[in-house]
Write a protein that holds these residues in place. Structure first.
Motif, PDB file in Angstrom:
ATOM      1  N   TYR A  81       0.853  -1.122  -0.054  1.00 11.17           N
ATOM      2  CA  TYR A  81       0.328  -0.100   0.149  1.00 11.17           C
ATOM      3  C   TYR A  81       0.704   1.111   0.664  1.00 11.17           C
ATOM      4  CZ  TYR A  81      -3.811  -3.252   1.196  1.00 11.17           C
ATOM      5  OH  TYR A  81      -4.577  -4.433   1.287  1.00 11.17           O
ATOM      6  N   ASN A  82       1.660   1.268   1.241  1.00 10.35           N
ATOM      7  CA  ASN A  82       2.587   2.536   0.820  1.00 10.35           C
ATOM      8  C   ASN A  82       4.110   2.328   0.272  1.00 10.35           C
ATOM      9  OD1 ASN A  82       0.377   4.151   2.711  1.00 10.35           O
ATOM     10  ND2 ASN A  82       1.511   3.097   4.119  1.00 10.35           N
ATOM     11  N   HIS A  83       4.818   1.102   0.202  1.00  9.73           N
ATOM     12  CA  HIS A  83       6.355   0.878  -0.354  1.00  9.73           C
ATOM     13  C   HIS A  83       5.836  -0.226  -1.199  1.00  9.73           C
ATOM     14  CE1 HIS A  83       8.361   4.334   1.087  1.00  9.73           C
ATOM     15  NE2 HIS A  83       7.307   4.266   2.475  1.00  9.73           N
ATOM     16  N   GLU A  84       6.463  -0.697  -2.112  1.00 12.01           N
ATOM     17  CA  GLU A  84       6.199  -1.825  -2.746  1.00 12.01           C
ATOM     18  C   GLU A  84       6.359  -2.482  -2.503  1.00 12.01           C
ATOM     19  OE1 GLU A  84       9.170   0.108  -2.002  1.00 12.01           O
ATOM     20  OE2 GLU A  84      10.185  -0.664  -3.272  1.00 12.01           O
ATOM     21  N   SER A  85       5.083  -3.502  -2.490  1.00 14.51           N
ATOM     22  CA  SER A  85       4.521  -4.593  -1.542  1.00 14.51           C
ATOM     23  C   SER A  85       5.270  -6.175  -1.358  1.00 14.51           C
ATOM     24  CB  SER A  85       2.947  -5.120  -2.305  1.00 14.51           C
ATOM     25  OG  SER A  85       2.812  -4.485  -3.799  1.00 14.51           O
ATOM     26  N   SER A  86       5.192  -6.712  -0.772  1.00 17.53           N
ATOM     27  CA  SER A  86       5.716  -8.757  -0.667  1.00 17.53           C
ATOM     28  C   SER A  86       5.242  -9.187   0.175  1.00 17.53           C
ATOM     29  CB  SER A  86       7.599  -7.921  -0.326  1.00 17.53           C
ATOM     30  OG  SER A  86       7.499  -7.451   1.111  1.00 17.53           O
ATOM     31  N   ALA A  87       6.173 -10.162  -0.067  1.00 21.11           N
ATOM     32  CA  ALA A  87       4.623 -11.807   0.495  1.00 21.11           C
ATOM     33  C   ALA A  87       6.366 -12.552   1.242  1.00 21.11           C
ATOM     34  CB  ALA A  87       3.381 -12.368  -0.107  1.00 21.11           C
ATOM     35  N   ALA A  88       6.031 -12.965   2.006  1.00 21.35           N
ATOM     36  CA  ALA A  88       7.107 -14.097   2.899  1.00 21.35           C
ATOM     37  C   ALA A  88       6.926 -15.427   3.127  1.00 21.35           C
ATOM     38  CB  ALA A  88       8.055 -13.519   3.548  1.00 21.35           C
ATOM     39  N   LEU A  89       7.372 -16.322   3.275  1.00 20.50           N
ATOM     40  CA  LEU A  89       6.878 -17.595   4.242  1.00 20.50           C
ATOM     41  C   LEU A  89       7.903 -18.614   4.936  1.00 20.50           C
ATOM     42  CD1 LEU A  89       4.392 -19.489   3.312  1.00 20.50           C
ATOM     43  CD2 LEU A  89       5.884 -21.176   1.869  1.00 20.50           C
ATOM     44  N   VAL A  90       7.361 -18.582   6.389  1.00 25.12           N
ATOM     45  CA  VAL A  90       9.011 -19.065   6.962  1.00 25.12           C
ATOM     46  C   VAL A  90       7.520 -20.371   7.361  1.00 25.12           C
ATOM     47  CG1 VAL A  90       9.107 -18.744   9.516  1.00 25.12           C
ATOM     48  CG2 VAL A  90      10.116 -16.598   7.699  1.00 25.12           C
ATOM     49  N   ILE A 144       9.090  -9.859  -3.615  1.00 24.12           N
ATOM     50  CA  ILE A 144       8.668  -9.180  -4.159  1.00 24.12           C
ATOM     51  C   ILE A 144       6.667  -8.371  -5.467  1.00 24.12           C
ATOM     52  CG2 ILE A 144       9.399  -6.651  -4.251  1.00 24.12           C
ATOM     53  CD1 ILE A 144      11.778  -7.141  -3.142  1.00 24.12           C
ATOM     54  N   GLU A 145       5.975  -7.797  -5.051  1.00 21.67           N
ATOM     55  CA  GLU A 145       5.161  -7.977  -6.167  1.00 21.67           C
ATOM     56  C   GLU A 145       5.767  -7.876  -7.826  1.00 21.67           C
ATOM     57  OE1 GLU A 145       2.493  -9.311  -5.433  1.00 21.67           O
ATOM     58  OE2 GLU A 145       0.424  -8.350  -6.915  1.00 21.67           O
ATOM     59  N   GLU A 146       7.047  -6.330  -7.325  1.00 25.43           N
ATOM     60  CA  GLU A 146       7.311  -5.873  -8.694  1.00 25.43           C
ATOM     61  C   GLU A 146       8.255  -7.018  -9.529  1.00 25.43           C
ATOM     62  OE1 GLU A 146      10.223  -2.582  -7.869  1.00 25.43           O
ATOM     63  OE2 GLU A 146      11.846  -4.010  -7.815  1.00 25.43           O
ATOM     64  N   SER A 147       8.751  -8.402  -9.178  1.00 28.61           N
ATOM     65  CA  SER A 147       8.986  -9.047  -9.530  1.00 28.61           C
ATOM     66  C   SER A 147       8.315  -9.290 -10.768  1.00 28.61           C
ATOM     67  CB  SER A 147       9.824  -9.748  -9.242  1.00 28.61           C
ATOM     68  OG  SER A 147      10.504  -9.244  -7.985  1.00 28.61           O
ATOM     69  N   LEU A 148       6.897  -9.863  -9.986  1.00 27.24           N
ATOM     70  CA  LEU A 148       5.749 -10.335 -10.922  1.00 27.24           C
ATOM     71  C   LEU A 148       5.013  -9.858 -11.806  1.00 27.24           C
ATOM     72  CD1 LEU A 148       5.190 -12.971  -7.916  1.00 27.24           C
ATOM     73  CD2 LEU A 148       6.544 -13.517  -8.726  1.00 27.24           C
ATOM     74  N   ARG A 160      -0.851 -11.596  -6.131  1.00 29.14           N
ATOM     75  CA  ARG A 160       0.339 -12.406  -7.348  1.00 29.14           C
ATOM     76  C   ARG A 160       1.830 -12.773  -6.097  1.00 29.14           C
ATOM     77  NH1 ARG A 160      -0.400  -8.167 -10.148  1.00 29.14           N
ATOM     78  NH2 ARG A 160      -1.001  -8.106 -11.926  1.00 29.14           N
ATOM     79  N   SER A 161       2.364 -11.913  -5.085  1.00 28.09           N
ATOM     80  CA  SER A 161       2.709 -13.074  -4.393  1.00 28.09           C
ATOM     81  C   SER A 161       2.918 -14.402  -3.118  1.00 28.09           C
ATOM     82  CB  SER A 161       4.132 -12.064  -3.200  1.00 28.09           C
ATOM     83  OG  SER A 161       4.343 -10.537  -4.242  1.00 28.09           O
ATOM     84  N   ILE A 162       1.994 -13.773  -3.192  1.00 32.42           N
ATOM     85  CA  ILE A 162       1.030 -14.599  -1.760  1.00 32.42           C
ATOM     86  C   ILE A 162       0.621 -15.852  -2.596  1.00 32.42           C
ATOM     87  CG2 ILE A 162      -0.447 -15.345  -0.536  1.00 32.42           C
ATOM     88  CD1 ILE A 162      -0.645 -11.872   0.080  1.00 32.42           C
TER      89      ILE A 162
END
Ligand SMILES: [Fe+2]
Ligand SMILES: [Fe+2]
Ligand SMILES: [Fe+2]
Lengths: 578, 231
Positions: free
Chosen positions: A8-17, A28-32, A44-46
């Motif tokens: 929302y405020n900056h580049e969006s992303s998602a990580a899985l642990v 990172i969403e921009e990659s996709l 897309r990332s999720i």
């Protein structure tokens, strides 16, 4: 399994642990989406996290959002409310877009991944930064975390003491709107570069500037450190970032420094306005280093810690790290490979892992620098027809492909790489890189200007082994880990040949990369060294303005759109046909 | 100066549209199930990237001569592809459309793109360097249109050209509708702005009294703060 999400405020992303505290995957969403700086909800990332690990929503125990949405919203609104009517535009924008701000992340989860919204929890913005950095530290106890960024959900800089991952005490903060990050972005904007993207250009430009110049001195008056109250102070009358959506500065700043720069006019060394701009950049850089040293000194005073984590957007200012490492009380500084907001997804994922009570036996494994899982479908199947039409496969066997690539590098060619997993952070470390012989002036120039179209005042990074770096540069053991992710610059040794290397900046510094054992560049170097090449110039593989390549198709596209001819891939070494 | 400033939005928007097409085609390339189609979309994406580059060049040529204030308004930032609606926040067309609709969309849109370039061509003049570039781009679009049409008929041989005309008509109406909707929103916006502003003023007056001290975390263990609170 645990997910962390930013947006929302900056580049969006998602990580899985996973349940053992291992970072399994990070996108990172921009990659996709291929939209640089994409801030939209990272669906897309999720989706890819779930697909590539073959898991479903029911396998996810918790999802953590990286900040407290309402807090972020209210702090901005409250500050703006003191400046009405000037800030009415911003206020109107905030209220009208309320449903599109991060406050709506619950609804977006419900819309895109039904069921996941019920597992949603929230971390503090700076806590997410801290936990990201902590993951990359070998020891997880008794360490001090310094976070400096533009704005999170409450403050713009903070110091906290980490007793262990379950006890992280905040001891100092710099409240919004005073912000070192937003100050630097404002100068970026004033100099005609894009905010959140052009900051590294300002950093490169600063090397041409003079600290004693009039412009640099004027800048130093804009912010300061009050040693009585131990606070950062800022003359807000020059800035508009807290009361406008479109202007970060106002006419008063232009009266002080002269007119802002037209963003469409290229900035070239020797041009009439170049020196003034470089001096302004120098002033901003000097002020940043000064304030960071003050913050770290204060952090030492209140925590007595000699080991530091450093994260937040400002920690990407690699030119200031060498100076921090020289502070007498510092034993170690750790900067995560993705220290900005997108990296917070990693911290948020660990937050939900730690918060999950069932894991009393906490174990946060140090993540690899290359965590994103490889895109297999595209690479081996979809690209088949593109490759057979547009490319020639020079070597199919992996060993032979590396050997041939090394031979080409030794005769001055530039090679693109799309190998194995993606890098975590904004810097390409060899798997999605453009590389050439780091001492070959023509090759480096070709890489910079013909293929990348980079600003002439931004040098390319040299990558090498530690033993080689020692011969040429003044290395500081306190920031050894930073060199691995290109997070810190260093000075060339006095009267050393490295001063003449094409990867050395005008001020005699270089943003070196110490290559990780068993990485792609390590493998390539072991062949190149037999050919007398010990340094590789390394830049990210992308056309300027685009995100770094994600998969093979992106790499093939860069080849097709630029003069790049060779691509080293998991399918072999490819050469563009025409 | 005036002419330049009035031209800026045209090149700005067209560059957006072309870059969005490039990204749509790249997504189609990665999203398809046939390597052959992937190749087709790959080449199409490459063309669109080149078109975008040409329009960005034309934009920057004019931006250089504009006033700094104006020039700053026409700086391109990629996320505006989404906020301006060139790319849907729900995903790329290949993700959200039925495949048949997608190729019909490509087919009709290429033709519409070509006709919108005719106006720009008049603006820059046929004989100029820019004119030549645009003529080349138009030829590309016509080629894309031809390929998409062939592809569509290959896949759906039962469909007659007149049925494609319906697709085209539908898309034209869509486009017109979009523009009309846009214009309406703008009028509505102008009407409502004073109301929004007074509401913002009221809300702002109240916001001043907000006590945000609760958010202070000094001396607190951050890990112990409720993870369910959005505050
Ligand atoms: Fe941040
Ligand atoms: Fe086009
Ligand atoms: Fe086209």
């Amino acid at each position: 399994m645990f997910i962390g999400v930013t947006g929302y405020n900056h580049e969006s992303s998602a990580a899985l642990v996973d349940n053992n505290g291992v970072l399994v995957n990070f996108y990172i969403e921009e990659s996709l989406s291929r939209i640089k700086g994409d801030k939209s909800f990272p669906w897309r990332s999720i989706k890819k996290l779930l697909e590539s690990s073959n898991i479903e929503i029911k396998d996810i125990e918790r999802v953590a959002f990286y900040e407290r949405p309402l807090s972020a919203f209210l702090h901005i609104v409250k500050e703006a409310s003191f400046h009405m009517p000037r800030s009415l535009g911003l206020l109107t924008h905030q209220f009208r877009n309320f449903n599109r701000s991060s406050v709506s992340c619950y609804l977006d989860f419900a819309k895109f991944f039904r069921g996941l919204e019920t597992k949603l929890i929230y971390s503090d913005h700076h806590l997410s930064h801290t936990l990201t950095a902590l993951a990359y530290s070998n020891s997880k106890k008794d360490i001090c975390s310094v976070v400096v960024d533009g704005f999170g959900d409450r403050s713009t800089a903070s110091i906290s003491q980490i007793v262990d991952p379950t006890e992280i005490n905040e001891l100092w903060e710099c409240p919004y709107p005073v912000s070192l990050g937003l100050f630097y972005s404002t100068i970026t904007d004033y100099l005609g570069f894009a905010i959140n993207e052009g900051e590294y250009k300002v950093m490169g430009l600063a090397s041409f500037g003079d600290s004693k110049s009039k412009s640099a001195k004027l800048i130093s008056g804009l912010m300061g450190w009050d040693s009585n109250s131990n606070k950062i102070i800022s003359d807000m009358s020059y800035f508009d970032y807290h009361l406008s959506t479109s202007n970060s500065f106002n006419s008063k700043l232009e009266e002080l420094l002269g007119p802002a720069r037209n963003p469409f006019v290229p900035l070239i060394p020797g041009d009439s306005d170049f020196q003034r701009c470089a001096d302004i950049a120098r002033g901003a850089q000097d002020l940043t280093i000064y304030l960071l040293r003050k913050i770290f000194t204060h952090a030492y005073k209140i925590t007595r810690s000699r080991r530091f984590l450093f994260s937040g957007g400002v920690s990407m200012n690699s030119a200031s790290i060498d100076s921090l490492a020289q502070l007498p009380f510092i034993d170690e500084i750790i900067i995560p490979p993705s220290p900005g907001d997108p990296g917070c997804a990693i911290g948020a994922a660990f937050y939900s892992y730690i918060k999950s009570n069932s894991y009393s036996d906490l174990n946060i494994s140090k993540p690899s620098l290359f965590p994103s899982l490889k895109e297999i479908r595209n690479d081996e199947f979809l690209a088949e027809e593109i490759i057979s039409n547009e490319f020639t496969v020079l070597e199919k066997d992996k060993e032979d492909a590396f050997l041939k690539a090394a031979e080409l590098i030794s005769v001055g060619e530039v090679i693109g790489t799309v190998l194995s997993n993606n890098e975590t952070g904004p810097r390409a470390l060899g798997n999605r890189s453009l590389i050439c012989d780091g001492k070959n002036k023509d090759a480096v120039k070709y890489l910079n200007t013909v293929i990348k179209n980079r600003s002439p005042f931004r040098p390319t990074a040299p990558a090498m082994r530690y033993e080689i770096a020692e011969k040429y540069y003044k290395l500081r053991p306190e920031i050894y880990e930073c060199y691995k992710s290109m997070s810190a610059t260093c000075k060339c040794l006095k009267d050393n040949v490295s001063l003449e290397f094409p990867t050395t900046h005008v001020d005699g510094t270089a943003r070196i990369q110490i290559v990780e054992n068993k990485s792609s560049l390590d493998k390539l170097l072991s062949i190149l060294e037999t050919m007398g090449i010990e340094i590789i110039a390394n830049s990210s593989l992308n056309v300027s303005g685009d995100p770094t390549c994600f998969d093979l198709v992106d790499g093939l596209m860069v080849c097709s759109r630029t003069k790049l001819r060779y691509l080293l891939t998991d399918l072999g070494l490819l050469k563009r046909k025409t | 100066m005036k002419k330049i400033q009035s031209e800026l939005p045209i090149f700005f928007e067209t560059a957006h549209a072309e870059l969005a097409s490039a990204l749509e085609m790249l997504a189609a390339c990665k999203g398809t199930y046939s390597p052959k189609q992937a190749f087709g979309y790959f080449m199409h994406a490459k063309d669109e990237y080149n078109h975008a580059r040409s329009f960005f060049k034309m934009l920057s040529k004019r931006g250089k001569k504009a006033s700094i204030k104006k020039a700053r308004d026409f700086r391109f930032t990629p996320p505006s592809l989404i906020t301006k609606g060139y790319i849907s926040n729900k995903g790329f067309l290949i993700d959200t459309m039925k495949f048949k609709d997608f190729i019909a969309f490509v087919y009709t849109n290429e033709l519409l793109a070509k006709s919108s370039f005719e106006n720009i061509l008049i603006l820059v003049g046929h004989g100029t360097e820019e004119g030549k570039t645009i003529t080349k781009i138009m030829a590309d679009e016509l080629r894309h249109h031809g390929m998409a049409k062939k592809f569509f008929l290959n896949h759906y041989p039962a469909l007659q050209p007149w049925q494609l005309m319906i697709y085209r008509l539908r898309e034209t109406i869509h486009n017109k509708g979009r523009k009309l909707y846009d214009a309406n929103i703008k009028i509505l916006d102008r009407l409502l702005t004073p109301i929004y502003k007074s509401m913002a003023y009221l809300a702002g007056t109240m916001a001043r009294k907000l006590n945000l001290n609760e958010f202070k975390r000094k001396g607190k263990n951050l890990m112990n703060i409720s993870s369910n609170s959005i505050l």
